[in-house]
Structures are given as C-alpha cells and as structure tokens.
Motif scaffolding. Structure first.
Motif, PDB file in Angstrom:
ATOM      1  N   LYS A  33       0.835  -1.199   0.000  1.00 23.84           N
ATOM      2  CA  LYS A  33       0.000   0.000   0.000  1.00 23.84           C
ATOM      3  C   LYS A  33       0.871   1.251   0.000  1.00 23.84           C
ATOM      4  O   LYS A  33       0.653   2.184  -0.735  1.00 23.84           O
ATOM      5  N   GLN A  34       1.878   1.229   0.856  1.00 21.05           N
ATOM      6  CA  GLN A  34       2.882   2.290   0.905  1.00 21.05           C
ATOM      7  C   GLN A  34       4.230   1.658   1.250  1.00 21.05           C
ATOM      8  O   GLN A  34       4.303   0.813   2.148  1.00 21.05           O
ATOM      9  N   ALA A  35       5.268   2.058   0.541  1.00 23.22           N
ATOM     10  CA  ALA A  35       6.589   1.477   0.768  1.00 23.22           C
ATOM     11  C   ALA A  35       7.645   2.577   0.780  1.00 23.22           C
ATOM     12  O   ALA A  35       7.524   3.586   0.083  1.00 23.22           O
ATOM     13  N   ILE A  36       8.689   2.363   1.599  1.00 23.84           N
ATOM     14  CA  ILE A  36       9.853   3.245   1.607  1.00 23.84           C
ATOM     15  C   ILE A  36      11.078   2.404   1.267  1.00 23.84           C
ATOM     16  O   ILE A  36      11.296   1.343   1.864  1.00 23.84           O
ATOM     17  N   ILE A  37      11.860   2.881   0.300  1.00 21.47           N
ATOM     18  CA  ILE A  37      13.098   2.208  -0.090  1.00 21.47           C
ATOM     19  C   ILE A  37      14.250   3.088   0.375  1.00 21.47           C
ATOM     20  O   ILE A  37      14.341   4.262   0.004  1.00 21.47           O
ATOM     21  N   MET A  95       8.712   8.312  -5.847  1.00 23.68           N
ATOM     22  CA  MET A  95       9.176   9.671  -5.587  1.00 23.68           C
ATOM     23  C   MET A  95      10.483   9.589  -4.817  1.00 23.68           C
ATOM     24  O   MET A  95      10.763   8.603  -4.143  1.00 23.68           O
ATOM     25  N   ALA A  96      11.263  10.656  -4.909  1.00 23.81           N
ATOM     26  CA  ALA A  96      12.570  10.692  -4.255  1.00 23.81           C
ATOM     27  C   ALA A  96      12.609  11.793  -3.215  1.00 23.81           C
ATOM     28  O   ALA A  96      12.023  12.854  -3.396  1.00 23.81           O
ATOM     29  N   ILE A  97      13.314  11.535  -2.106  1.00 28.19           N
ATOM     30  CA  ILE A  97      13.561  12.587  -1.117  1.00 28.19           C
ATOM     31  C   ILE A  97      14.984  12.430  -0.611  1.00 28.19           C
ATOM     32  O   ILE A  97      15.390  11.358  -0.173  1.00 28.19           O
ATOM     33  N   SER A  98      15.753  13.500  -0.739  1.00 27.34           N
ATOM     34  CA  SER A  98      17.128  13.518  -0.247  1.00 27.34           C
ATOM     35  C   SER A  98      17.531  14.969  -0.077  1.00 27.34           C
ATOM     36  O   SER A  98      16.748  15.887  -0.325  1.00 27.34           O
ATOM     37  N   SER A  99      18.774  15.191   0.332  1.00 29.10           N
ATOM     38  CA  SER A  99      19.239  16.563   0.550  1.00 29.10           C
ATOM     39  C   SER A  99      19.413  17.328  -0.746  1.00 29.10           C
ATOM     40  O   SER A  99      19.640  18.534  -0.727  1.00 29.10           O
ATOM     41  N   LEU A 100      19.314  16.666  -1.908  1.00 27.01           N
ATOM     42  CA  LEU A 100      19.416  17.368  -3.180  1.00 27.01           C
ATOM     43  C   LEU A 100      18.155  18.158  -3.507  1.00 27.01           C
ATOM     44  O   LEU A 100      18.161  19.010  -4.385  1.00 27.01           O
ATOM     45  N   GLU A 143      -3.607   9.840  -0.283  1.00 24.53           N
ATOM     46  CA  GLU A 143      -4.040   8.601  -0.926  1.00 24.53           C
ATOM     47  C   GLU A 143      -4.048   8.806  -2.437  1.00 24.53           C
ATOM     48  O   GLU A 143      -4.960   9.410  -2.995  1.00 24.53           O
ATOM     49  N   ASN A 144      -3.004   8.329  -3.089  1.00 24.47           N
ATOM     50  CA  ASN A 144      -2.900   8.427  -4.538  1.00 24.47           C
ATOM     51  C   ASN A 144      -2.002   7.305  -5.047  1.00 24.47           C
ATOM     52  O   ASN A 144      -1.625   6.410  -4.288  1.00 24.47           O
ATOM     53  N   HIS A 145      -1.654   7.367  -6.329  1.00 23.02           N
ATOM     54  CA  HIS A 145      -0.840   6.302  -6.909  1.00 23.02           C
ATOM     55  C   HIS A 145       0.639   6.429  -6.550  1.00 23.02           C
ATOM     56  O   HIS A 145       1.416   5.506  -6.781  1.00 23.02           O
ATOM     57  N   LEU A 146       1.045   7.588  -5.969  1.00 17.50           N
ATOM     58  CA  LEU A 146       2.450   7.795  -5.604  1.00 17.50           C
ATOM     59  C   LEU A 146       2.694   7.198  -4.220  1.00 17.50           C
ATOM     60  O   LEU A 146       2.734   7.904  -3.215  1.00 17.50           O
ATOM     61  N   ASN A 147       2.835   5.891  -4.167  1.00 18.11           N
ATOM     62  CA  ASN A 147       2.879   5.200  -2.882  1.00 18.11           C
ATOM     63  C   ASN A 147       4.250   4.615  -2.558  1.00 18.11           C
ATOM     64  O   ASN A 147       4.381   3.830  -1.621  1.00 18.11           O
TER      65      ASN A 147
END
Length: 538
Positions: free
Chosen positions: A251-255, A278-283, A299-303
């Motif tokens: 449903k939701q994942a973090i890599i 989606m990406a999250i970092s210091s950049l 709640e959307n497809h960006l999970n």
C-alpha cells in the motif's frame, strides 16, 4: 481532553504511561522506546498540562484541585516563557509541530517550527507574536538567537527528540551551546529509540539527573515488524527490488539507500518500469521535500518513496507496510530506525534488506546489536522478473515526472536545502557559536597553507613573464630544467626563488613586483662584462 478524544486516543502506550507522571511532576526524564510507540505525545501532552495549570483559575477551586495545581503547574509562568523542542531534521520539526497543533487546538496553545532552508520572515513574525512551543533544528535556532529574536532565558523546559541522531549528525557542540544559554532551573527531557552514553553524559554535565525509562531494554526493534534479508549480488539488486515490489504490491513502501545520488537512479529505474516512485534527499529544496512528503501521505498512486536516512528517523507516516533496504546502513541503530517506519501504532509491517558483498560487515554489526540472526528470505525463479528496463548507470541531475514539472534538485556542491543529511554542522567557538565541522578541516591556521600555496603560483607567473619578454638586459637567463646550473647560481635555484628554501634574502618580495620580476641571480664580474657586451652589440 477534547483534543485527545477527537484524535481517538483511548489508552496510553507503555512509554506514555511511564513517562507522563514524572513529566507532570516536573522531573527530568530520559525516555527510551521503540519507534512508533507515541513518544511525541508522551512529552507534548504533559507539558501542555503543566502550562494550562499555570494559568489563573476561574471561579472557586477545591482543595484537591489546588493540590494538583501546586504539584503540576509551572511556577510563575509568564507570557514570554516557552518550551523548546530540539530535533535533528526539518521533517521531524514539522511532524512535532503538527502534533502540537492537534493537541492544542481547543486550549489556545500555539507552537511554531523553526528550521533552515526557508525564509526568516514567517519565523520572525511567529516569535514576535509569542508561542508556547518552539520546535527547532539547532542551526536556525542559533542564527535567530544571535539576531536577538529568540531569548533562551525564557525556556522553561527543553526537549531533545531523537537525541542520539542529533549527536550522530554533528550537533553535539550546538546542543551544548544552547544548553549553556538556557536557565539551569528548566525541565530537561530526552526521547529517542536509542540512547547512547554521550547523550546522558551531556545531561549530567548540565545539571540534570533524568529518570531513565527504558521500554525496549530487551528488544531493539519493534516486535510487529517482520524483517528478512536477501543475499544477492550488487548487479542483481535492481531485479530483486522490482520483483519484491511486484510480488508484495504494498500500500505504501519506503526504499532506503545510503547514497543520495542512488536515490535518483533507483527512482528513475522504478518509474521507467511503470512503478510510480518519488525521491527525497538533501538534493531537493525544502519546498520540494515538503511537497514529496505530502504527496506520499495522501491517498494516490504515488505510494513508493525512495529516501536516504533523512527520512529514517522520526517521520510518522501511517500506512507504510513495507520497507526495503537497498543497502544495509553502516550503523546498527539506523537499521532499527529504518525498519521502524513500518509496523507503527500496533499495525504489522515487513522489512526486506538486500545484502550484497559490500553489506556483509554491516550485517554482522546489525545482528550483534539485535542479538539474533535475521531470517534469510529468497525469491522463487518464477517470482523474479526477467524483462525490465535496465538500471541507469548515472544520474543526469533531473527528477522523474512525479514532481509535476517542479524545478529539479540543486546540483551537489551547491547550497542545497538539506545540507547533506543534516541541518547544519556545529559552529565556530566563541561569540559566533560552536565551530562548524568539516568546513576548515583541510585548512591550516591563517597564513600557513595560504602562504605555501602562493609560492608556486608566483613562480609560474614569473616564469611566464620571463618567457614572453625574453631575458632582460643585465640579467642572466634562468637555466632550463635538467641543465647544468651556471656559475654563481645555486643548483636549487628554482626552489629558492619559490620561497621553499635557500638564503632568506633571495626570497621574492610580496606584491606585484614578485610576480613580474624574478629575483636577480648572483653574478660574477665576468658575467657582468659579458652581459654588458651583449647589450652593447644587440
């Protein structure tokens, strides 16, 4: 109580049940508990109670109520007083601030989050209007303190949330700098999933003797997270990552990855293979980071979120049912915090780690820390995807389309909003605050390295000038490299001219003349006569 009922809280978690009575009594507390067990509410709610009890009572009050007020209320609470909550990351600051808004909605208690990467105007306005809670990262707080916008003498309680992480990220000097400037008669609270010796030692150093509450003494990680490792080669990791996501359809994942440049490559790989990520970092700029978190929570497809450890600690994102470690983290505590993003608040979750040849040492450290072997998982051949677009071999500096056309990340080396994986390093000692780490580590005391670097440049410039203009009359030509030195000239002549040895009087003068005109070599009378004859007939 109205706010608590609106949120739906019915029973205290273990850390809340054990910590709240001590906090209500005004005692210092060091709370250690697994991630996702409600540590934020454990300190925010009782501190709100203490502030509300300090307000003037309306109407007649009973003797029992007087006793409670006497025991719990902050003594002589003034409108300019406030609670200071220090956190390591901007995301955690926003999260704590969100909790303060939810808990204080009907009581009129206000808080504000202060962190770098955003403008000063709103933060200055909030401080000017007055708040009961300031949630801050150390760097920006020190900046505002030096501008006399924050009066640390008004702090009545100080909270270090994820204190061990703050030490890991280089905020130790900043923490001490702040503690030296808040009153000694304040309440001192420390909360984290792991507490190390340095954290408690700092507490004792500044006059605190906290009651230690350890909910997870015998268990390092949350019990409702099932973790497995997959032994794969580094080249096989992209295939296994894609196969695990397809097989479990979270449903939701973090890599998680250890490298911020890998964040972009993994995200692009997933998007190229029709897996929205989606990406999250210091950049990312701070505005982009906030937007990514909001999109991920919605709640959307960006999970699927690909992240560095900037998102590993403190972020409470409900619904995350899968965590994948693309590489194992270097330290064991980060592993606990990463997999703690799932299985929160009583739910169950899964955590998979891909272990390549470079991850073996980290695996040994993690298993020693957990005091047990991690279960080994595997994928059947039919579960492994055979056809997929290849993993990108480099990062081109642009984000996938998940940011809806917003400007891409700043280039590495620029002043990114994240500052690597930390808010800001410690500052310089003295009036300007603790020294920043890493900034001047390769630079010697003023005048040493700069003088040494200046010599070769002057030598090169002098050589260029001589080459273009030819030998000046009355000057002997400098010998070519490897040739025999002329009579009267040192065989180390070039070094001497560069200021790296030789007689001190032959060192070049500072200024433009040292660049344009190399020093005269020592000449014999015969050489002088020879030069004069050449000048006469040239």
């Amino acid at each position: 109580m109205t706010a608590i009922q609106k949120i739906g809280y019915e029973e205290c978690s273990p850390i809340q049940a054990q910590a709240m009575p001590f906090i209500l009594d005004g005692k210092d507390v060091a709370g250690l508990a697994q991630t996702g067990t409600g540590k934020t509410a454990a300190f925010v709610l009782p501190l709100m109670e203490r502030i509300l009890r300090a307000r003037p009572a309306h109407g007649e009050i009973s003797d029992s109520e007087k006793e409670i007020i006497e025991k719990r209320a902050f003594k002589d609470w003034k409108p300019q007083n406030f609670i200071l909550v220090l956190v390591p990351t901007r995301e955690l600051a926003e999260q704590v601030q969100d909790n303060i808004i939810k808990f204080g909605v009907d009581s009129g208690l206000k808080g504000f989050a202060i962190y770098g990467g955003t403008g000063y105007d709103k933060q200055k306005e909030a401080l000017k209007n007055g708040v009961e809670f300031i949630v801050a990262t150390p760097g920006r707080l020190i900046d505002l303190y030096k501008e006399h916008l924050v009066d640390l003498k008004q702090v009545r309680a100080i909270v270090f949330d994820e204190a061990d992480r703050m030490f890991d990220m280089g905020f130790k000097d900043d923490m001490k700098y702040i503690l030296q400037r808040v009153p000694r008669e304040r309440q001192f609270l420390v909360f984290s999933a792991t507490l190390n010796f340095d954290v408690l030692n700092t507490a004792y150093q500044f006059g605190s003797e906290p009651v230690e509450i350890n909910i997870s003494r015998d268990q390092a990680k949350a019990e409702n997270v099932k973790d497995q490792i997959f032994h794969v080669g580094n080249a096989e990791k992209p295939q296994h990552l894609l196969s695990l996501l397809k097989a479990h359809n979270p449903k939701q994942a973090i890599i998680f990855t250890n490298f911020k440049m890998n964040v972009e490559k993994i995200t692009k790989f997933l998007v190229d293979n029709d897996v929205p990520a989606m990406a999250i970092s210091s950049l990312l700029t701070q505005a982009q980071r906030n937007r990514v978190i909001e999109q991920f929570k919605a709640e959307n497809h960006l999970n699927i979120l690909v992240a560095t450890d900037v998102a590993a600690r403190g972020l409470d994102i409900k619904g995350v049912d899968l965590v994948i470690n693309y590489e194992l983290p270097m330290d064991s505590e980060s592993y606990v915090h990463r997999i703690g993003r799932t299985g929160r608040a009583g739910t169950t979750g899964q955590a998979f780690s891909m272990v390549g040849e470079k991850d073996i040492e980290s695996l040994t450290r993690i298993e020693d820390y957990l005091k047990h072997k991690i279960e080994v998982g595997y994928l059947e051949n039919e579960q492994l995807l055979q056809e997929f677009k290849p993993f990108p071999d480099r990062f081109d500096g642009h984000y996938p389309k998940s940011l809806d056309g917003e400007r891409g990340p700043r280039r590495e080396g620029g002043r990114s909003a994240g500052g690597g994986n930390r808010e800001r390093g410690p500052r310089r000692e003295g009036d300007r605050g603790p020294r920043r780490e890493g900034r001047d580590s390769n630079r010697g005391p003023r005048g040493e390295n700069r003088g040494e670097n200046k010599g070769p440049r002057e030598e090169r410039k002098g050589a260029t000038a001589q080459k273009s203009d030819g030998p000046r009359p009355g000057h002997a030509k400098r010998p070519e490299h490897g040739s025999k030195p002329q009579h009267g000239q040192s065989k180390h002549g070039d070094k001497r001219h560069a200021g790296q040895g030789g007689n001190k009087r032959h060192e070049p003068r500072k200024g433009a003349s040292a660049v344009r005109r190399p020093p005269k070599p020592k000449q014999t009378i015969g050489k002088k006569i020879s030069s004069f004859i050449k000048k006469l007939f040239s």
